[in-house]
Design a protein around this motif. Structure first.
Motif, PDB file in Angstrom:
ATOM      1  N   ALA A  36      16.719 -11.629  21.130  1.00 49.03           N
ATOM      2  CA  ALA A  36      16.510 -12.438  19.929  1.00 49.03           C
ATOM      3  C   ALA A  36      17.750 -12.371  19.053  1.00 49.03           C
ATOM      4  O   ALA A  36      18.350 -11.309  18.901  1.00 49.03           O
ATOM      5  CB  ALA A  36      15.299 -11.937  19.156  1.00 49.03           C
ATOM      6  N   SER A  37      18.114 -13.516  18.480  1.00 50.12           N
ATOM      7  CA  SER A  37      19.257 -13.593  17.571  1.00 50.12           C
ATOM      8  C   SER A  37      18.760 -13.956  16.181  1.00 50.12           C
ATOM      9  O   SER A  37      17.815 -14.737  16.029  1.00 50.12           O
ATOM     10  CB  SER A  37      20.259 -14.640  18.047  1.00 50.12           C
ATOM     11  OG  SER A  37      20.820 -14.253  19.278  1.00 50.12           O
ATOM     12  N   TYR A  38      19.428 -13.379  15.179  1.00 51.50           N
ATOM     13  CA  TYR A  38      19.016 -13.566  13.793  1.00 51.50           C
ATOM     14  C   TYR A  38      20.217 -13.956  12.944  1.00 51.50           C
ATOM     15  O   TYR A  38      21.344 -13.533  13.219  1.00 51.50           O
ATOM     16  CB  TYR A  38      18.417 -12.271  13.229  1.00 51.50           C
ATOM     17  CG  TYR A  38      17.227 -11.800  13.996  1.00 51.50           C
ATOM     18  CD1 TYR A  38      15.948 -12.223  13.659  1.00 51.50           C
ATOM     19  CD2 TYR A  38      17.362 -10.941  15.082  1.00 51.50           C
ATOM     20  CE1 TYR A  38      14.840 -11.802  14.373  1.00 51.50           C
ATOM     21  CE2 TYR A  38      16.264 -10.519  15.804  1.00 51.50           C
ATOM     22  CZ  TYR A  38      15.009 -10.946  15.444  1.00 51.50           C
ATOM     23  OH  TYR A  38      13.912 -10.530  16.161  1.00 51.50           O
ATOM     24  N   GLU A  39      19.944 -14.748  11.910  1.00 52.49           N
ATOM     25  CA  GLU A  39      20.955 -15.093  10.913  1.00 52.49           C
ATOM     26  C   GLU A  39      20.304 -14.965   9.545  1.00 52.49           C
ATOM     27  O   GLU A  39      19.252 -15.563   9.296  1.00 52.49           O
ATOM     28  CB  GLU A  39      21.467 -16.510  11.127  1.00 52.49           C
ATOM     29  CG  GLU A  39      22.505 -16.929  10.105  1.00 52.49           C
ATOM     30  CD  GLU A  39      23.028 -18.327  10.364  1.00 52.49           C
ATOM     31  OE1 GLU A  39      23.947 -18.457  11.181  1.00 52.49           O
ATOM     32  OE2 GLU A  39      22.490 -19.269   9.739  1.00 52.49           O
ATOM     33  N   VAL A  40      20.925 -14.180   8.678  1.00 49.46           N
ATOM     34  CA  VAL A  40      20.418 -13.973   7.328  1.00 49.46           C
ATOM     35  C   VAL A  40      21.512 -14.404   6.361  1.00 49.46           C
ATOM     36  O   VAL A  40      22.650 -13.925   6.447  1.00 49.46           O
ATOM     37  CB  VAL A  40      20.063 -12.490   7.083  1.00 49.46           C
ATOM     38  CG1 VAL A  40      19.549 -12.282   5.665  1.00 49.46           C
ATOM     39  CG2 VAL A  40      19.049 -12.000   8.107  1.00 49.46           C
ATOM     40  N   HIS A  63      15.440  -4.217   9.201  1.00 47.76           N
ATOM     41  CA  HIS A  63      14.769  -4.958  10.274  1.00 47.76           C
ATOM     42  C   HIS A  63      13.920  -3.955  11.043  1.00 47.76           C
ATOM     43  O   HIS A  63      14.451  -3.035  11.662  1.00 47.76           O
ATOM     44  CB  HIS A  63      15.773  -5.617  11.214  1.00 47.76           C
ATOM     45  CG  HIS A  63      15.118  -6.413  12.303  1.00 47.76           C
ATOM     46  ND1 HIS A  63      15.289  -7.757  12.438  1.00 47.76           N
ATOM     47  CD2 HIS A  63      14.255  -6.061  13.293  1.00 47.76           C
ATOM     48  CE1 HIS A  63      14.586  -8.193  13.478  1.00 47.76           C
ATOM     49  NE2 HIS A  63      13.949  -7.172  14.002  1.00 47.76           N
ATOM     50  N   SER A 103      26.727  -7.831  16.472  1.00 47.12           N
ATOM     51  CA  SER A 103      26.420  -7.849  15.039  1.00 47.12           C
ATOM     52  C   SER A 103      27.688  -8.161  14.255  1.00 47.12           C
ATOM     53  O   SER A 103      28.765  -7.659  14.590  1.00 47.12           O
ATOM     54  CB  SER A 103      25.858  -6.492  14.608  1.00 47.12           C
ATOM     55  OG  SER A 103      25.656  -6.477  13.218  1.00 47.12           O
ATOM     56  N   THR A 152      24.744 -11.930  10.977  1.00 49.28           N
ATOM     57  CA  THR A 152      24.204 -12.381  12.256  1.00 49.28           C
ATOM     58  C   THR A 152      24.153 -11.186  13.201  1.00 49.28           C
ATOM     59  O   THR A 152      25.040 -10.334  13.191  1.00 49.28           O
ATOM     60  CB  THR A 152      25.068 -13.494  12.885  1.00 49.28           C
ATOM     61  OG1 THR A 152      26.400 -13.015  13.066  1.00 49.28           O
ATOM     62  CG2 THR A 152      25.088 -14.738  12.016  1.00 49.28           C
ATOM     63  N   TYR A 153      23.095 -11.138  13.999  1.00 51.66           N
ATOM     64  CA  TYR A 153      22.988 -10.081  14.999  1.00 51.66           C
ATOM     65  C   TYR A 153      22.025 -10.492  16.109  1.00 51.66           C
ATOM     66  O   TYR A 153      21.180 -11.357  15.920  1.00 51.66           O
ATOM     67  CB  TYR A 153      22.574  -8.746  14.366  1.00 51.66           C
ATOM     68  CG  TYR A 153      21.261  -8.740  13.634  1.00 51.66           C
ATOM     69  CD1 TYR A 153      20.111  -8.231  14.219  1.00 51.66           C
ATOM     70  CD2 TYR A 153      21.159  -9.225  12.327  1.00 51.66           C
ATOM     71  CE1 TYR A 153      18.905  -8.205  13.535  1.00 51.66           C
ATOM     72  CE2 TYR A 153      19.962  -9.206  11.638  1.00 51.66           C
ATOM     73  CZ  TYR A 153      18.842  -8.688  12.256  1.00 51.66           C
ATOM     74  OH  TYR A 153      17.640  -8.667  11.570  1.00 51.66           O
ATOM     75  N   THR A 154      22.214  -9.855  17.269  1.00 52.30           N
ATOM     76  CA  THR A 154      21.389 -10.122  18.444  1.00 52.30           C
ATOM     77  C   THR A 154      20.856  -8.807  18.977  1.00 52.30           C
ATOM     78  O   THR A 154      21.612  -7.830  19.097  1.00 52.30           O
ATOM     79  CB  THR A 154      22.206 -10.847  19.529  1.00 52.30           C
ATOM     80  OG1 THR A 154      22.684 -12.088  18.988  1.00 52.30           O
ATOM     81  CG2 THR A 154      21.355 -11.117  20.768  1.00 52.30           C
TER      82      THR A 154
END
Length: 70
Positions: free
Chosen positions: A3-7, A23, A35, A62-64
């Protein structure tokens, strides 16, 4: 799964700040694949990012994650 995230964080103050972004992953088997910032492993299922945000500015984190269970 992966899963990849962008905050995106915005600071409307006249001074720069650091924002703590936790998280809770929910599984004990995981690793950070990539990251944009360093992180701290708080416990077996939680990581935390300390994100600098400039005065009247914006910062993007951003991180995966790879997560698996057995």
């Amino acid at each position: 799964y992966q899963a990849s995230y962008e905050v995106v964080l915005r600071n409307h103050k006249d001074e720069s700040v650091f924002v703590l972004v936790p998280h809770h992953i929910g599984y004990a088997n995981w690793k950070v694949v990539s990251s944009s910032l360093d992180y701290t492993k708080k416990d077996a299922t939680t990581i935390e990012f300390r994100v600098p945000v400039a005065a009247d500015g914006e910062a993007k984190l951003t991180y995966t994650l790879d997560v698996w269970w057995r």
